[in-house]
Design a protein around this motif. Structure first.
Motif, mmCIF file in Angstrom:
data_model
loop_
_atom_site.group_PDB
_atom_site.id
_atom_site.type_symbol
_atom_site.label_atom_id
_atom_site.label_comp_id
_atom_site.label_asym_id
_atom_site.label_seq_id
_atom_site.Cartn_x
_atom_site.Cartn_y
_atom_site.Cartn_z
ATOM 1 N N ARG A 28 14.499 -3.445 16.230
ATOM 2 C CA ARG A 28 14.296 -4.359 15.130
ATOM 3 C C ARG A 28 14.192 -3.614 13.902
ATOM 4 N N THR A 29 14.292 -4.292 13.106
ATOM 5 C CA THR A 29 13.698 -3.864 11.562
ATOM 6 C C THR A 29 13.111 -4.493 10.693
ATOM 7 N N THR A 30 11.983 -3.993 10.191
ATOM 8 C CA THR A 30 11.186 -4.545 9.390
ATOM 9 C C THR A 30 11.129 -4.152 8.021
ATOM 10 N N VAL A 31 11.374 -5.137 6.926
ATOM 11 C CA VAL A 31 11.432 -4.907 5.393
ATOM 12 C C VAL A 31 10.448 -5.739 4.789
ATOM 13 N N ALA A 32 10.233 -5.359 3.561
ATOM 14 C CA ALA A 32 9.342 -6.116 2.620
ATOM 15 C C ALA A 32 10.321 -6.322 1.329
ATOM 16 N N GLY A 46 0.973 -1.094 0.116
ATOM 17 C CA GLY A 46 -0.007 0.063 0.041
ATOM 18 C C GLY A 46 0.985 1.090 0.031
ATOM 19 N N THR A 47 0.055 2.543 0.218
ATOM 20 C CA THR A 47 1.025 3.722 0.197
ATOM 21 C C THR A 47 1.680 3.567 1.476
ATOM 22 N N PRO A 48 3.208 3.915 1.313
ATOM 23 C CA PRO A 48 4.206 3.606 2.271
ATOM 24 C C PRO A 48 3.775 4.461 3.749
ATOM 25 N N LEU A 49 4.025 3.565 4.724
ATOM 26 C CA LEU A 49 4.188 3.733 6.038
ATOM 27 C C LEU A 49 5.228 3.323 6.605
ATOM 28 N N LEU A 50 5.451 3.615 7.998
ATOM 29 C CA LEU A 50 6.776 3.199 8.793
ATOM 30 C C LEU A 50 6.193 2.767 10.113
ATOM 31 N N ILE A 51 6.814 1.768 10.677
ATOM 32 C CA ILE A 51 6.497 1.140 12.042
ATOM 33 C C ILE A 51 7.739 1.962 12.795
ATOM 34 N N SER A 52 6.956 2.363 13.904
ATOM 35 C CA SER A 52 7.974 3.105 14.780
ATOM 36 C C SER A 52 7.741 2.494 16.348
ATOM 37 N N ARG A 53 6.788 1.692 16.576
ATOM 38 C CA ARG A 53 6.872 0.814 17.791
ATOM 39 C C ARG A 53 6.337 -0.350 17.796
ATOM 40 N N GLU A 54 6.651 -1.449 18.607
ATOM 41 C CA GLU A 54 5.884 -2.512 18.481
ATOM 42 C C GLU A 54 5.501 -2.804 19.940
ATOM 43 N N PHE A 64 11.674 -0.234 2.813
ATOM 44 C CA PHE A 64 12.018 -0.274 4.603
ATOM 45 C C PHE A 64 10.727 -0.015 5.264
ATOM 46 N N LEU A 65 10.459 -0.726 5.959
ATOM 47 C CA LEU A 65 9.244 -0.470 6.882
ATOM 48 C C LEU A 65 9.667 -0.068 8.520
#
Lengths: 313, 313, 313, 313
Positions: free
Chosen positions: D199-203, D77-85, D274-275
Motif C-alpha cells: 500500500r502507498t500513502t500520499v498527501a 508537519g516535518t516529514p516522516l514516512l510510514i513503513s508498516r501498518e 509521499f508518505l
C-alpha cells in the motif's frame, strides 16, 4: 530546412493532379526528380521499394474526408513514416477541348471525390450532363483530350498539360475547401527535429471491440494534455465493428507528454503504429497545459527518482 | 413484422448489385415493386420526393469502411429516418462474356471499393490486367457485356442479369467480409417499436473544433451506460478539422438511457440529428449496466419528484 | 426572507459557543426562543422530537475540517433537512478568572478542535501549561469559572457569560479561519425556493467498495456541469474501506442539472440522501456551463418528446 | 522481515491504549523499548527529534473515520514516512474500581471517539450516566482509578494496568469495527522493498479550489490502473474550500504504474507528499489491469526509446 532533400520524389499522378501541385510546394523536393504514380498504393510502394526517396499523397480533404487508401496503406502496409505535410486550397475548373462551349457538354468526367465537391455547380450549370467516373482528376482531363468525354473537372493546371480550355473556374461548391497531403519516406533514421509546432500521426489498433476502448484512448491523450486534431475510425477488415483509429495529435514524439501518451497506448492497445512527427504547415503551436511541458516531466522524474532512492525531495 | 410494408422500394442499382440482394432479404419489401437508382443520392432523393416509400443503400463495409455518401446524405441532406438494417456477406466473382478465359483478360472493371477487396486475387491471378473504374459492380458487369472491358468484379447474381459467365468465385481477399445496408424512409410517424435488441443512429455536430469535444460526447454516452457500436468522424465541409460524428449506439430512442444521452448531446452540441432506432439484424441485446435500465430511471424520476414536492421518499 | 420563521431554535450550547453566535446571525431565528443543547446529537434530536423548530450546529471548519458528528447524524440518523447556512470567522480568546495573569496559568482547557487552532500560540505563550480537554469551548469557560482549570480558549463572548476576563484575544494561529454552521429543520414541506445562489447537500452511499466508485460519482456531477464545493469521505461503520460521501454542490434541487445529477446517483448508488438546498451565505452564483442551464434542459426535453412522438423537430 | 528493527519505539499512550496493543503486534518492535506519548503529535515529534526510532499511531477507524491529527501531522508537519501498518479489531470494555456494580455508575469517561462506538450500549445500559470526555481510553481508566469518574470505556487490557474490574466486555455497537495504525519512521534510506501486496500513502495538495481538481486526481490514478483504498479530503487551514487529499492506493512506489501516477500528480498539483509504501497487513495483492504491470511499462519504454532513436520496433 530540416531533413535531407529528396533526389527523387513520387506523387499521386498523373501530371496535373493536386498532388503534383502539392509536391511543388515542398521544400525537400526543390530540385527533385518528380515521378507520377497511378495510385496511392503505387506511389507508396515505390518508396518501399526504393524507386523514390519519398512520395506525396493526399491524406484528407475538408469536404470529402479522409483518403482511406492512404490511411489504410500507412496503418497496415509495410511501414513508412510521414515527414512533412502540405495543405492546398481546392480550386476546381471545368475543362474542355478548345472550341467546346458549356452548351455542348453532354458528358462530364472526374474522380468521384471531385464530383462531390462541384455537385451543386453541375446541377445548376449542366443539369442534363451524364457523369463518367475517372481514376483521377488528371485522368479525366486526359479522357477529355482523347475524346472520351466532353468536359473534365480538374485542377486548373491540368488545362495546360492536356491542351484543354477552361470553361469555368472556381466552381467548387464550398469556399475554403482544402486538401492535406503528406510526404511518406522510408522508416529508419531519426524523425525530423521538433520545431515547437509539430504534429504526430499514429494508427491505434484496439484489442477487441469492447465498448469504451475509444474513450480509454482519448483519456490517455487528454490526461497528459495532448490535443487531437484528427481522429478517424477505420475497419481493420477482420469483422464489422473491429476498428483501428487513425489519429493526428499536437506535438512531437520527442515531447515528454506525447511520448508518455504513446507509451500508454502501446501498453493497453493491441498495436500502435507510429507514423511520424513533422512540422505543422500552419505553424500553430500547441497550448501546453499546466504541468505537461517537458520541464514538468523532467522535474517529476527527478522527484520520483529521489523518492525511490530515499533521497530528500 | 414491425412497421408498414412498402409498396415501392428503391435501392442502389443497377440490377444485380449487392443492394438488390439486400433488399430481397427485407421483410418490409416482400412484394414491393423494386426500383434501382444509379447512385445513393438518387435513391435517397427518390424517398424524399415520394417516388418510393423507402430505399436500401449501403452504410458500411467491414473491409472498406463507411460509405461516406450515405453518411453525409443522411446527416446533412433533407432528413430521412433509418427503419431497418440488413447485413450481407460479401462474395465477389470474376465475370466475363461466355467464351472468355482468364488468360484472355487484359482489362478488369468494377467500382473501386470492390477492387480494393479483391486486390490480392487480382495481383496473383491477373497481374498485368489494367483496371477501369466503374460506377458500381453491376455497371461493371454491364460494361463487360457491352464489350467495354474483358472482366468484371461483381456479385455472382450479376452473371445472370448481364448474361456473363463466372470465371472465378469467392475471390475476395478477406473472409468474413460483410456489408451493412439500411432502409431509409421518410420522417414522421412514430419510429419502429423497441424490440429489446435495437440500434440507434445519430449524427452529432460539434459546436467548434475544441479539443475534447469527442471525449465529452463519448462521456455522455458512457456515463449512462449506452455502448457505441460504430463511430465515424466526417468533415462538415466547412474547414479542415471541423467534423461531425456519425454514431451507432445500442438501444432505442424509447429507452430512458438512450433518450437522456441524446438529450444531453442536444444540449451541449451544435446539432444532433436523430437518424432512427431500428431492430438489430443480429438480434444482440445490450448488456444493461446496473442502474441504467428503464425501471431505474422511472424510480429515480419518482424519487426526484417527491424530493422536489417535499414528499417522503 | 424565504421560509417560515422559527418559534424555537436550538443550537449547540452551552451559551457562549460559536453556535450561539451563529444562530444570532440567522434571519429565521430573529425573535426565536434560543435553546442550547449539550451536543450536536442532542440538538438534532430536539428537532426530530419537535422540541424546537430547527437547530444550528457546526458543519465544517476551515482549519479542523468537518464536524464528523454533524455529517454522520445528518447522513445516517433520522432524516432532517438543511435550510440555511451561516459562516462565522473564528476568533479565539484566552479567558481566565479576574485577577489571573498569563504567568499564573498552569492548566488550559477547551474542546480539542479549538486547541488545535491555537496550538502555536499555546506553545509560544504557555509552553508548560497542561491541556485538559473540554466538551465545548463554552464548557471550558464554565470549568474555569468553577475553578477546574486556570484558563479557557473560547469565543470572546463567553467571557461575559461566565464572568471571566480576557487574557489575550485573536490568538488563533491561522488568519481567516471560519466555521460554517447549518440550520437543520424537520423534513417535509417544500425546500426553500431557489435564489440563484444556492447550495445543495447530499450524502451518497456506494454499493460496495469497488475502486472507481468515487470517480463515477464525480463524473455524474461533472458531465452535467454541477460543481462540488465540499466532499468528504466518511466510514459507514460497516467495515474499513466502506464509505459514504458527504457532498456539497452548487445549485438547487429545483435546477434541472442538479436534479438530473441526483437522479443519476440515485440510480447507480446504494443510497442517496438529499439533505437540503439552501441559499449560499456568500451569495456566489454558479457559472452555468454551456448547455446545462434550465432552458437548455427544457429545450432538450421538448426535442426528445417530439422525436419520440414522430413530430418534426 | 523487511526493514531494520527499532531499538526504541513510541506509541500513542498512555499504557493500555489500543496503540500499545498495536505496537505489540509489530515485527519491527519485537524487543524494542516501548515509549508511550500523551498525544499523536508528541509521539510523532519524538520520531522527528530522534528520541525514538519510530512511533505507532492510529490512522483510521472503521466507525469513527480518520484520525485527523495523524493525517494532518503526516501531511503538513516535518516529514516522516510510514513503513508498516497494523489493524486491530476494536473491542471495548466497561471498567470500574473493584466493588462497583453497573447500578452504581453515575459518570462514564472515555475519549469521545470511543464513546461514539458504544453509544447504543450506554443508552440501553446506563441511560442516566453523565459522560465526561477524556484524552484517551487509557486516561479514562486512570481517571476511574483516581476516583474522578465511576466507569471507563477502554481496551480490556487497561483493566490490569489500572487495577480495575471489567463490568462488561465486547460492548461496542458495531461488530467488525477495526482500527488501522501506522508506524511512522524518519525519512531517508530506501523504502521497504515491494512484497507484491503493498500500500502507498500520499498527501495531495491542489493548486486552487477549482472544481474538478479531485476528478483530475482520480483520473491520474484510474488511467494507470492504480486503485485507491482510502481517500479523505482535509482542509489545509488556509480557507474554506481549500483541501488536501489524504490517499491510500494499492501498490508500491517501485511499481511503474504507481510511480508514473505519482509523477503525474507531482506535475499537475501544488504539492504531493509521499508518505510511504509498505506491506498490507491483510496481504491482499492488487488486481493488475491489462497493460499496467511492470513488464508492460518496461516494454513500452523500450518501444518509445526505439521510436525516438529511429530504430526498428
Amino acid at each position: 530546412m530540416t531533413g535531407p532533400a529528396l533526389a527523387r520524389c513520387g506523387y499521386l499522378g498523373p501530371e496535373g493532379t493536386f498532388s503534383e501541385a502539392a509536391v511543388r510546394t515542398l521544400d525537400l523536393a526543390a530540385g527533385s526528380d518528380l515521378v507520377p504514380y497511378p495510385s496511392v498504393s503505387d506511389a507508396l510502394d515505390a518508396v518501399r521499394e526504393g524507386e523514390v526517396d519519398g512520395a506525396v499523397v493526399p491524406l484528407e480533404n475538408s469536404v470529402e474526408g479522409s483518403v482511406t487508401t492512404t490511411l489504410d496503406e500507412l496503418a497496415m502496409g509495410t511501414p513508412l513514416l510521414i515527414s512533412r505535410e502540405m495543405v492546398l486550397p481546392v480550386s476546381f475548373a471545368c475543362l474542355a477541348r478548345p472550341g467546346t462551349s458549356l452548351a455542348d457538354v453532354t458528358t462530364v468526367t472526374t474522380i468521384p471525390h471531385a464530383e462531390a465537391q462541384v455537385r451543386g455547380w453541375l446541377r445548376r450549370t449542366l443539369p442534363s450532363a451524364a457523369f463518367i467516373p475517372a481514376a483521377s482528376t488528371a485522368d479525366g482531363a486526359r479522357a477529355v483530350r482523347d475524346g472520351e468525354a466532353d468536359a473534365a473537372i480538374a485542377a486548373p493546371l491540368a488545362a495546360d498539360r492536356y491542351e484543354l480550355a477552361v470553361l469555368a473556374d472556381d466552381i467548387h461548391d464550398t469556399d475554403g475547401a482544402e486538401t492535406r497531403f503528406v510526404l511518406a519516406v522510408p522508416p529508419g533514421g531519426t524523425p525530423p527535429a521538433p520545431t515547437g509546432a509539430d504534429r504526430t500521426t499514429v494508427a491505434i489498433f484496439i484489442s477487441d471491440d469492447h465498448a469504451g476502448a475509444l474513450l480509454e484512448i482519448l483519456t490517455e491523450f487528454a490526461v497528459r494534455g495532448v490535443n487531437l486534431t484528427r481522429i478517424e475510425s477505420r475497419p481493420t477488415g477482420v469483422a464489422m465493428g473491429r476498428y483501428f483509429f487513425s489519429v493526428d495529435c499536437e506535438g512531437h514524439l520527442a515531447d515528454a507528454r506525447v511520448g508518455e501518451a504513446l507509451s500508454a497506448l502501446h501498453r493497453i492497445c493491441a498495436d500502435v503504429r507510429f507514423l511520424g512527427s513533422y512540422p505543422r504547415i500552419d505553424g500553430t503551436k500547441p497550448e501546453v497545459r499546466r504541468g505537461t511541458g517537458d520541464p514538468d516531466f523532467v522535474d517529476a522524474e527527478e522527484w520520483l527518482r529521489r523518492l525511490r532512492a530515499g533521497e530528500p525531495t
